[in-house]
Design a protein around this motif. Structure first.
Motif, PDB file in Angstrom:
ATOM      1  N   MET A   1       0.837  -1.180   0.000  1.00 24.53           N
ATOM      2  CA  MET A   1       0.000   0.000   0.000  1.00 24.53           C
ATOM      3  C   MET A   1       0.882   1.244   0.000  1.00 24.53           C
ATOM      4  O   MET A   1       1.829   1.355   0.751  1.00 24.53           O
TER       5      MET A   1
ATOM      6  N   THR B   1      -8.170  -2.742   3.670  1.00 24.44           N
ATOM      7  CA  THR B   1      -6.945  -2.099   3.203  1.00 24.44           C
ATOM      8  C   THR B   1      -6.813  -2.157   1.683  1.00 24.44           C
ATOM      9  O   THR B   1      -5.871  -1.588   1.123  1.00 24.44           O
ATOM     10  N   ASP B   2      -7.748  -2.829   1.010  1.00 26.67           N
ATOM     11  CA  ASP B   2      -7.681  -2.938  -0.441  1.00 26.67           C
ATOM     12  C   ASP B   2      -9.069  -2.741  -1.037  1.00 26.67           C
ATOM     13  O   ASP B   2     -10.085  -2.992  -0.397  1.00 26.67           O
ATOM     14  N   LYS B   3      -9.108  -2.298  -2.291  1.00 31.35           N
ATOM     15  CA  LYS B   3     -10.364  -1.992  -2.957  1.00 31.35           C
ATOM     16  C   LYS B   3     -11.212  -3.238  -3.184  1.00 31.35           C
ATOM     17  O   LYS B   3     -12.440  -3.161  -3.285  1.00 31.35           O
TER      18      LYS B   3
ATOM     19  N   ASP C   1      -4.005   4.397   3.946  1.00 34.32           N
ATOM     20  CA  ASP C   1      -5.137   4.411   3.025  1.00 34.32           C
ATOM     21  C   ASP C   1      -6.069   3.242   3.345  1.00 34.32           C
ATOM     22  O   ASP C   1      -5.602   2.117   3.559  1.00 34.32           O
ATOM     23  N   TYR C   2      -7.368   3.494   3.333  1.00 34.66           N
ATOM     24  CA  TYR C   2      -8.372   2.456   3.512  1.00 34.66           C
ATOM     25  C   TYR C   2      -9.463   2.600   2.454  1.00 34.66           C
ATOM     26  O   TYR C   2      -9.675   3.688   1.894  1.00 34.66           O
ATOM     27  N   TRP C   3     -10.145   1.499   2.208  1.00 39.09           N
ATOM     28  CA  TRP C   3     -11.328   1.491   1.349  1.00 39.09           C
ATOM     29  C   TRP C   3     -12.530   1.109   2.200  1.00 39.09           C
ATOM     30  O   TRP C   3     -12.418   0.302   3.119  1.00 39.09           O
TER      31      TRP C   3
ATOM     32  N   ARG D   1     -17.138   0.724   2.215  1.00 32.16           N
ATOM     33  CA  ARG D   1     -18.414   0.702   1.506  1.00 32.16           C
ATOM     34  C   ARG D   1     -19.520   0.387   2.492  1.00 32.16           C
ATOM     35  O   ARG D   1     -19.261  -0.041   3.629  1.00 32.16           O
TER      36      ARG D   1
ATOM     37  N   ARG E   1     -12.365   5.607  -1.077  1.00 32.38           N
ATOM     38  CA  ARG E   1     -11.082   5.639  -0.382  1.00 32.38           C
ATOM     39  C   ARG E   1     -11.120   6.703   0.711  1.00 32.38           C
ATOM     40  O   ARG E   1     -11.728   7.757   0.561  1.00 32.38           O
ATOM     41  N   THR E   2     -10.466   6.413   1.802  1.00 35.12           N
ATOM     42  CA  THR E   2     -10.250   7.416   2.837  1.00 35.12           C
ATOM     43  C   THR E   2      -8.827   7.274   3.351  1.00 35.12           C
ATOM     44  O   THR E   2      -8.067   6.418   2.877  1.00 35.12           O
ATOM     45  N   ARG E   3      -8.455   8.122   4.286  1.00 37.47           N
ATOM     46  CA  ARG E   3      -7.095   8.081   4.810  1.00 37.47           C
ATOM     47  C   ARG E   3      -7.074   8.608   6.234  1.00 37.47           C
ATOM     48  O   ARG E   3      -7.700   9.627   6.539  1.00 37.47           O
TER      49      ARG E   3
ATOM     50  N   VAL F   1     -12.791   9.899  -2.816  1.00 38.77           N
ATOM     51  CA  VAL F   1     -11.348   9.678  -2.929  1.00 38.77           C
ATOM     52  C   VAL F   1     -10.548  10.187  -1.741  1.00 38.77           C
ATOM     53  O   VAL F   1      -9.379   9.818  -1.588  1.00 38.77           O
TER      54      VAL F   1
END
Length: 551
Positions: A1, A92-94, A127-129, A131, A143-145, A243
């Motif tokens: 990442m 941690t992934d899309k 970074d995180y994803w 939903r 995406r967020t952070r 994003v």
């Protein structure tokens, strides 16, 4: 990442509505149905029509937001629709193969079917994803952070900076261009995320580019919810929320034009209900529809930290302020009048003094730099002001800004000077122009007097600026007005009175730089973006200087 953070240690009725332009098309569009608030859809399954968003990043968490539409009739502000369980997932992934947190919350009509999840236990500078899902329907992924750890020696931060988005005046291309960058740690919205006016009542160069909902001026909780819902259907706004996390404060138009603690210019007590009820409705809808944590006293003033590099003090300059005075009224210097309120000013001063970060950023909805207009030299302006009983720092042009509350400003700037507080940068919206300013302790004698801070003001996303109001070609007013403004305000390094766009603030230990970007045409959905100018303040200087390329 990948990580954007690089650590040095580890990896009344008349006159009303100032600046209002009555659109020629108003009569026609007023007849449009309220159903325009949402896109038509036939399915009864829950849907996520308003996007998903995150905000207020912390080292160990972030606030997640969405709005679920459980049934077709459950439109924003309707008060209809069943309770609906909404699940959220963070990975941690899309592809969501490495889920790190999940949970659920119930969406109800009582909160207009908006939901928030204030998630903690996350890793800093990551970074995180995320939903949402409801009734077998998944939202898109976003995406967020998280922010870096408080003691992390971060070497770089990058924020998008925007303000003043009038739906009817154009398209939100600024949001689209910021979303496309892919390099933002967060983005700052400095107020006027929505506007309260009815169709055609606020500046659009006599053309309503796209009609908002409801078509009347918003007054009730249902009205404010419907307006927020309309905004959240904008694809460019949804893209930016998807994003990066937003850090937002409100200004007046989230309530009503020129709002103050006891009313607003665009509010008629009685005919439009009570101000207390309208303010409460606007506030409730804001916190329902925005990924913002209610902060001190249930307002938007709060503080976030981004490692050792910067902290960000966010102000609420509407909830506690005294009523604005008329232009030219000497009472702007009255020490009993306030723009911040005593408690907030003390909180700000204490936070600036105790800060151990390299940069002290202040999210500030209205311009703090003095703005005097005229051809007189500064040494003549000051005695003239005193003679006429006008503000001692010059002729105040806009008493809705800090110019109308000079005692608070003097106290704050004196605090910065007397405590040798360096590297304070005010980040400002509201005025629909772009500025790069020093913030002088005494504007009347500047540059001989000291500068206590610097200020970067971003222009509007779409809201009318001077060329729009005068209906002249873009650039015409800047060419005429900028030299006069700068002659009377020697702390102003640059002003663009005409164009629309956004800013990108890039921070290192050595400097804070604002890159200003402008749009080709706010009335075009496919407007292009181009770099206009850049200014920076170098550490320890408390002054702005031009730099000739964006970061």
């Amino acid at each position: 990442m990948t990580s954007r953070y690089r650590s040095a240690e580890s990896n009344s009725l008349t006159p009303r509505r100032r600046t209002v332009v009555k659109a020629a098309a108003a009569t026609a569009v007023l007849a449009a149905p309220l159903a325009a608030a949402l896109p038509a859809r036939a399915a009864e399954a829950p849907a996520f029509l308003h996007g998903i968003a995150s905000g207020d990043p912390l080292p160990d968490g972030v606030l997640l937001w969405t709005r679920v539409t459980p049934t077709a009739e459950a439109t924003p502000g309707s008060g209809l629709g069943p309770d609906t369980e909404v699940a959220w997932t963070i990975a941690t992934d899309k592809a969501f193969t490495n889920v790190v947190a999940k949970g659920s919350v119930t969406a109800t009509a009582a909160s207009d079917h908006t939901v928030k999840a204030d998630v903690r236990g996350l890793a800093p500078a990551t970074d995180y994803w995320f939903r949402f899902s409801a009734g077998g329907t998944d939202s898109p992924a976003a995406r967020t952070r998280t922010a870096p750890a408080a003691d992390d020696a971060v070497t770089n931060l990058r924020f998008g900076v925007v303000s003043c988005a009038n739906w009817e005046a154009g398209y939100f291309s600024s949001y689209r261009h910021l979303a496309a960058r892919g390099d933002l740690d967060a983005w700052l919205h400095l107020g006027d995320y929505i506007y309260e006016y009815g169709t055609g009542e606020y500046g659009t160069r006599d053309t309503v580019v796209r009609q908002h909902a409801p078509t009347h001026e918003i007054l009730t909780l249902a009205d404010y919810r419907t307006r927020h819902g309309k905004y959240k259907t904008d694809p460019d706004l949804q893209a930016l929320h998807a994003v990066a996390p937003v850090v937002a404060i409100w200004d007046d138009h989230e309530f009503a034009n020129d709002a103050w603690s006891g009313g607003a210019e665009n509010h008629t007590e009685g005919a439009e209900g009570t101000w207390t009820a309208r303010q409460a409705a606007a506030r409730q809808a804001y916190f329902e529809w925005m990924p913002v944590r209610p902060a001190i006293a249930g307002t938007t003033y709060r503080r976030l930290r981004f490692g050792k590099l910067a902290d960000l003090s966010l102000l609420d300059l509407r909830s506690f302020r005294s009523q604005q005075v008329a232009v030219g009224n000497g009472s702007v210097d009255d020490p009993d009048r306030t723009i911040t309120g005593r408690a907030q000013l003390d909180w700000l001063k204490a936070g600036l003094k105790s800060s151990d970060t390299t940069w002290r950023l202040v999210g500030n909805s209205v311009m703090i730099s003095p703005f005097a207009i005229g051809s007189l030299s500064a040494d003549l302006l000051k005695p003239l002001a005193e003679l006429l009983g006008l503000p001692k720092e010059g002729l105040a042009l806009n008493p809705d800004q800090w110019d109308g509350y000079t005692d608070d400003r003097r106290e704050l700037l004196a605090h910065l000077r007397s405590n040798a507080i360096r590297n304070t940068v005010f980040l400002t919206g509201d005025i629909h122009m772009a500025w790069a300013n020093d913030v002088p302790v005494d504007a009347g004698t500047y540059p001989l007097s000291a500068s206590a801070a610097t200020e970067f003001v971003v222009t509007s996303v779409t809201s009318d600026n001077l060329d729009d109001l005068l209906k002249v070609p873009e650039g015409t007013v800047t060419a005429l007005a900028a030299p006069v403004i700068q002659l009377a305000n020697r702390h102003v390094h640059w002003v663009d009175t005409d164009r629309h766009g956004y800013g990108v603030l890039d921070i290192t230990a050595d400097r804070a730089q604002m890159d200003y970007y402008v749009l080709s045409d706010k009335t075009k959905a496919n407007a292009t973006s181009s770099w206009a100018r850049s200014y920076r303040t170098r550490t320890g200087t408390q002054k702005v200087e031009r730099t000739y390329s964006p970061v």
